[in-house]
Design a protein around this motif. Structure first.
Motif, mmCIF file in Angstrom:
data_model
loop_
_atom_site.group_PDB
_atom_site.id
_atom_site.type_symbol
_atom_site.label_atom_id
_atom_site.label_comp_id
_atom_site.label_asym_id
_atom_site.label_seq_id
_atom_site.Cartn_x
_atom_site.Cartn_y
_atom_site.Cartn_z
ATOM 1 N N LEU A 196 38.275 31.320 -26.328
ATOM 2 C CA LEU A 196 37.850 31.758 -25.138
ATOM 3 C C LEU A 196 39.159 31.380 -24.855
ATOM 4 O O LEU A 196 40.083 31.561 -23.510
ATOM 5 N N ILE A 197 39.691 29.888 -24.479
ATOM 6 C CA ILE A 197 40.852 29.000 -23.444
ATOM 7 C C ILE A 197 41.861 29.445 -24.099
ATOM 8 O O ILE A 197 42.945 29.820 -23.355
ATOM 9 N N ASP A 198 41.981 29.157 -25.774
ATOM 10 C CA ASP A 198 43.126 30.037 -26.133
ATOM 11 C C ASP A 198 43.325 31.290 -26.132
ATOM 12 O O ASP A 198 45.259 31.801 -24.974
ATOM 13 N N ASN A 199 42.437 32.206 -26.295
ATOM 14 C CA ASN A 199 43.435 33.951 -25.234
ATOM 15 C C ASN A 199 43.741 33.111 -23.595
ATOM 16 O O ASN A 199 44.655 34.278 -23.564
ATOM 17 N N ALA A 200 42.738 32.570 -22.747
ATOM 18 C CA ALA A 200 43.352 32.906 -22.088
ATOM 19 C C ALA A 200 44.857 32.312 -21.712
ATOM 20 O O ALA A 200 45.649 32.075 -20.567
ATOM 21 N N PHE A 201 45.061 31.232 -22.373
ATOM 22 C CA PHE A 201 46.196 29.962 -22.495
ATOM 23 C C PHE A 201 47.511 31.417 -22.821
ATOM 24 O O PHE A 201 48.529 31.035 -21.916
ATOM 25 N N ASP A 202 47.141 32.178 -23.900
ATOM 26 C CA ASP A 202 48.032 32.943 -23.981
ATOM 27 C C ASP A 202 48.820 34.100 -22.695
ATOM 28 O O ASP A 202 49.515 34.613 -22.764
ATOM 29 N N GLU A 203 47.337 34.598 -22.192
ATOM 30 C CA GLU A 203 47.745 35.260 -21.119
ATOM 31 C C GLU A 203 48.534 34.891 -19.482
ATOM 32 O O GLU A 203 49.519 35.540 -19.023
ATOM 33 N N VAL A 204 48.075 33.523 -19.438
ATOM 34 C CA VAL A 204 48.117 33.127 -17.787
ATOM 35 C C VAL A 204 50.260 32.896 -17.933
ATOM 36 O O VAL A 204 50.507 32.362 -17.225
ATOM 37 N N MET A 205 50.622 32.445 -19.829
ATOM 38 C CA MET A 205 51.549 31.811 -19.925
ATOM 39 C C MET A 205 52.628 33.394 -19.431
ATOM 40 O O MET A 205 54.491 33.235 -19.684
ATOM 41 N N GLN A 206 52.606 34.452 -19.734
ATOM 42 C CA GLN A 206 53.860 35.528 -18.938
ATOM 43 C C GLN A 206 54.211 35.633 -18.013
ATOM 44 O O GLN A 206 55.077 35.599 -17.115
ATOM 45 N N SER A 217 40.509 29.159 -15.030
ATOM 46 C CA SER A 217 38.936 28.106 -14.604
ATOM 47 C C SER A 217 37.686 28.214 -16.078
ATOM 48 O O SER A 217 37.599 29.579 -16.424
ATOM 49 N N ILE A 218 37.195 27.288 -16.278
ATOM 50 C CA ILE A 218 36.052 26.987 -17.125
ATOM 51 C C ILE A 218 34.966 25.877 -16.456
ATOM 52 O O ILE A 218 34.922 25.521 -15.825
ATOM 53 N N LYS A 219 33.833 27.039 -16.942
ATOM 54 C CA LYS A 219 32.392 26.589 -16.636
ATOM 55 C C LYS A 219 31.178 26.554 -17.977
ATOM 56 O O LYS A 219 31.662 27.729 -18.132
ATOM 57 N N GLY A 220 30.496 25.841 -17.279
ATOM 58 C CA GLY A 220 28.776 25.433 -18.523
ATOM 59 C C GLY A 220 28.244 25.950 -17.802
ATOM 60 O O GLY A 220 28.157 24.649 -16.839
ATOM 61 N N SER A 246 37.499 32.057 -17.037
ATOM 62 C CA SER A 246 38.764 32.793 -16.132
ATOM 63 C C SER A 246 40.259 32.666 -16.332
ATOM 64 O O SER A 246 40.271 31.224 -16.356
ATOM 65 N N ASN A 247 40.727 34.499 -15.935
ATOM 66 C CA ASN A 247 42.427 34.007 -16.221
ATOM 67 C C ASN A 247 43.102 34.371 -15.730
ATOM 68 O O ASN A 247 42.401 35.644 -15.532
ATOM 69 N N THR A 248 43.914 34.234 -14.906
ATOM 70 C CA THR A 248 44.531 35.551 -14.420
ATOM 71 C C THR A 248 45.155 36.469 -14.916
ATOM 72 O O THR A 248 45.550 36.250 -16.585
ATOM 73 N N CYS A 249 45.451 37.622 -14.501
ATOM 74 C CA CYS A 249 45.983 38.636 -15.318
ATOM 75 C C CYS A 249 45.256 39.919 -14.395
ATOM 76 O O CYS A 249 44.994 40.481 -13.742
ATOM 77 N N ASP A 250 47.318 41.117 -14.639
ATOM 78 C CA ASP A 250 47.716 41.778 -13.216
ATOM 79 C C ASP A 250 46.945 42.810 -14.150
ATOM 80 O O ASP A 250 46.943 44.004 -13.532
ATOM 81 N N ASN A 251 47.466 43.547 -15.856
ATOM 82 C CA ASN A 251 46.755 44.193 -16.060
ATOM 83 C C ASN A 251 45.316 44.220 -17.209
ATOM 84 O O ASN A 251 45.438 44.705 -17.841
ATOM 85 N N ILE A 252 45.049 44.689 -15.932
ATOM 86 C CA ILE A 252 43.202 44.718 -16.636
ATOM 87 C C ILE A 252 43.255 45.797 -17.037
ATOM 88 O O ILE A 252 41.953 45.657 -17.349
ATOM 89 N N LEU A 295 35.585 41.899 -14.279
ATOM 90 C CA LEU A 295 37.049 42.088 -13.682
ATOM 91 C C LEU A 295 36.295 42.167 -12.057
ATOM 92 O O LEU A 295 36.323 43.166 -11.359
ATOM 93 N N ASN A 296 35.780 41.684 -11.628
ATOM 94 C CA ASN A 296 35.332 41.597 -10.391
ATOM 95 C C ASN A 296 36.071 41.030 -8.896
ATOM 96 O O ASN A 296 35.269 40.346 -8.096
ATOM 97 N N GLU A 297 37.009 40.188 -9.788
ATOM 98 C CA GLU A 297 37.961 39.947 -8.633
ATOM 99 C C GLU A 297 39.643 39.579 -9.256
ATOM 100 O O GLU A 297 39.713 40.516 -9.939
ATOM 101 N N PRO A 298 40.390 40.419 -7.919
ATOM 102 C CA PRO A 298 41.812 41.171 -7.988
ATOM 103 C C PRO A 298 42.499 40.356 -8.566
ATOM 104 O O PRO A 298 42.548 39.355 -8.724
ATOM 105 N N ASN A 299 43.025 40.690 -9.328
ATOM 106 C CA ASN A 299 44.154 39.915 -10.682
ATOM 107 C C ASN A 299 43.609 38.457 -11.432
ATOM 108 O O ASN A 299 44.616 37.992 -11.623
ATOM 109 N N MET A 300 42.171 38.852 -11.325
ATOM 110 C CA MET A 300 41.339 38.144 -12.379
ATOM 111 C C MET A 300 40.642 38.538 -13.623
ATOM 112 O O MET A 300 39.818 39.260 -13.282
ATOM 113 N N VAL A 301 40.459 37.986 -15.112
ATOM 114 C CA VAL A 301 39.495 39.016 -15.544
ATOM 115 C C VAL A 301 38.955 37.570 -16.229
ATOM 116 O O VAL A 301 39.069 36.089 -16.404
#
Length: 583
Positions: A486-496, A505-508, A520-526, A569-575
């Motif tokens: 999940l973190i690697d997937n988030a890294f791939d996304e935010v590096m754009q 953001s990582i919570k447990g 959670s991570n930044t994502c414009d193309n939700i 997808l409850n936050e703008p530009n965040m997944v």
């Protein structure tokens, strides 16, 4: 590992069982199909035999009718040659006339006050026999004397003439004869020329007769064992015989239980089945064992027109007989055995192939799993080592930090001291937060990802609560695989995105009976995630350079623990990916 082996073993056993059930069903279905096919074939053969037999029987009777006309012609010729008074006819005249007219013998029948007897003949054995017990011959003789013609519905009737079928002779019970009887009133006797079966009919029957057709049919059809024509009226009664005036036993050809063919395959239900087939006019088939052979026996009713060669026990013509066919079931069994051997071979081959494929699949899966676990374990060890290294580095640099703080204090550089201690405190606090996660595997993973985030200029925030009761072992490895992917997937996304927007953001947290992670991570193309099979193996939204396995691995592990994974997808530009795993 043992559980996985048991699963594959169970799968192999299930495959073998399914193949066995499938082939068993196929075997018995084939058996029933072959039995139905044989019965249909027998019905077809029986119909052909029925037609052939009827044609032969009718041909034989037509031939007998021709003989009857010849006997009438012989009678008329004899009438012109003989004196009309029987007392004036001599034996020598009858002998000479028999030879000239090419018949076996000629006998003259005289009417007495209470009987009709064989009065004179070219054959001395004929003389003196009384005919009152010869039914229906005696009735025909009386009609000829009384009305010059015969009205009984049996035999062949011509003008002033009557003849019956070939039959055993009363005077010589081993001989088969055909007699003609002529009387037109111009004499005081009935003229009775007759011929032998061997001289006239035997050659015809040997060439085209019913028994010849049966013999040829049995010879050409290996499936058939026996064919018989059965007289349904006399079959229950057995052989029909009478005792002659000489005390000899006389068999009656026209009333025999077996009209033609042979009756060696005797079944204890034959009488009932013959009667049932005759009365219902429907074919009957039985599957049974006769003479130690597994056979199919058919009972086929055959309707006929008036016949002079088939009579009931009272001497009346029958209008139906029963054709029986006995077929060797071994023909079916041989086909089934061959089919079974083919099925067994196919089943064995398919089972072996299935076992090989299952073994190779299991081996490949096990190797890939072992490789994946090994890689995870190596990553886990590296991350633990990194965590320990960071702690050691802090301890190693502790004296340097103290000396630097002391120097700054002596120089009264208060602002620099505050800045330095603040930076040092933040680093120590961050490391303490990681250590306080409570699970070494997760702590090591987070430490590694923080270092990776710093190098990529990603802002990584973490928050873990109540994680200190998690166990180690395979469960910890699975957790690090889930969280790591999940973190690697988030890294791939935010590096754009630009550095200022690279936020993860990582919570447990651990609750009663389950644990939950949220990444959670930044994502414009939700919208590109909506309705897509993102958890399917091989699917990726990041282009051809990505394998599309990360989220699929997450889903597989979560399903194994009967957990759940969802996208929020409850936050703008965040997944946010939320994973809940049952403890």
């Amino acid at each position: 590992m043992i559980m996985r082996r048991n699963v594959w073993l169970l799968a192999i056993v299930l495959i073998a069982v399914l193949l066995g059930v499938n082939n068993t069903i196929y075997y018995f279905t084939t058996k029933r199909s072959l039995e139905d096919s044989l019965q249909h074939e027998l019905q077809t053969i029986a119909k052909q035999i029925e037609i052939s037999i009827e044609l032969s029987r009718q041909g034989s009777e037509k031939f007998q009718e021709q003989i009857g006309r010849e006997l009438r012609a012989v009678s008329i010729a004899a009438q012109y040659a003989l004196d009309p008074d029987v007392e004036k006819v001599t034996k020598e005249q009858l002998i000479e006339l028999s030879k000239k007219l090419d018949v076996l013998h000629i006998t003259l029948l005289k009417r007495t006050s209470d009987n009709i007897e064989l009065y004179k003949s070219s054959d001395p054995k004929q003389i003196g026999f009384k005919t009152s017990t010869w039914n229906p011959w005696y009735a025909a003789f009386n009609e000829l004397f009384d009305t010059r013609n015969v009205s009984i519905d049996w035999g062949q009737r011509l003008n002033h003439f009557w003849t019956g079928p070939f039959e055993f002779a009363q005077t010589e019970t081993s001989q088969i004869r055909k007699w003609g009887y002529y009387f037109d009133g111009s004499t005081n006797y009935i003229i009775d020329p007759y011929i032998s079966y061997e001289d006239r009919q035997q050659d015809y029957d040997e060439e085209t007769g019913v028994n010849t057709i049966i013999a040829k049919t049995l010879h050409e059809n290996g499936t058939l064992l026996e064919i018989a024509g059965i007289n349904p009226s006399t079959f229950p009664l057995g052989e029909q015989t009478t005792v002659t005036q000489k005390g000899d036993t006389l068999f009656h050809m026209t009333q025999q239980p077996i009209i033609y063919g042979s009756y060696l395959f005797k079944y204890d239900q034959d009488q009932r089945l013959v009667k049932e087939a005759n009365e219902s006019n429907e074919s009957i088939t039985v599957n049974t064992t006769i003479n130690d052979k597994h056979v199919l026996k058919l009972f086929i009713p055959v309707s006929v027109d008036k016949s002079t060669s088939m009579l009931d026990e009272n001497g009346e013509p029958i209008n139906r007989y029963v054709l029986t066919l006995v077929a060797d079931y071994q023909t079916i069994q041989n086909t089934l055995d061959k089919q079974f051997h083919n099925i067994a071979l196919i089943m064995l081959t398919a089972t072996l192939l299935s076992l090989i494929v299952a073994y190779l699949t299991a081996s490949s899966y096990r190797k890939s799993q072992d490789k994946l676990v090994r890689r995870t374990q190596e990553t886990y060890v590296d991350e633990i080592n990194g965590l320990f290294r960071a702690i050691r580095e802090q301890r190693h640099d502790f004296l340097n930090h103290v000396q630097t703080i002391h120097a700054l204090a002596e120089l009264n550089k208060t602002e620099e001291l505050k800045a330095y201690t603040c930076e040092l405190t933040g680093e120590i606090r961050q490391l303490n937060d990681i250590i306080n996660i409570g699970n070494p595997a997760i702590a090591a993973l987070i430490r590694s990802k923080i270092s990776q985030a710093e190098s990529l200029k990603i802002k990584l925030e973490t928050s873990f609560t109540d994680m200190n009761h998690l166990g180690l072992g395979i469960k910890s490895l699975d957790l690090t695989r889930v969280l790591g992917n999940l973190i690697d997937n988030a890294f791939d996304e935010v590096m754009q995105y630009p550095e200022e927007r690279r936020l993860i953001s990582i919570k447990g947290k651990q609750q009663s009976g389950y644990m939950e992670f949220a990444v959670s991570n930044t994502c414009d193309n939700i919208e590109k995630l909506s309705g897509k099979p993102i958890f399917e193996s091989g699917y990726s939204t990041k282009g051809a350079t990505h394998s599309g396995l990360g989220l699929a691995i997450v889903k597989t592990i979560v399903d194994r623990y009967k957990g759940s994974v969802q996208i929020v997808l409850n936050e703008p530009n965040m997944v946010t990916f939320i994973v809940r795993i049952l403890d």
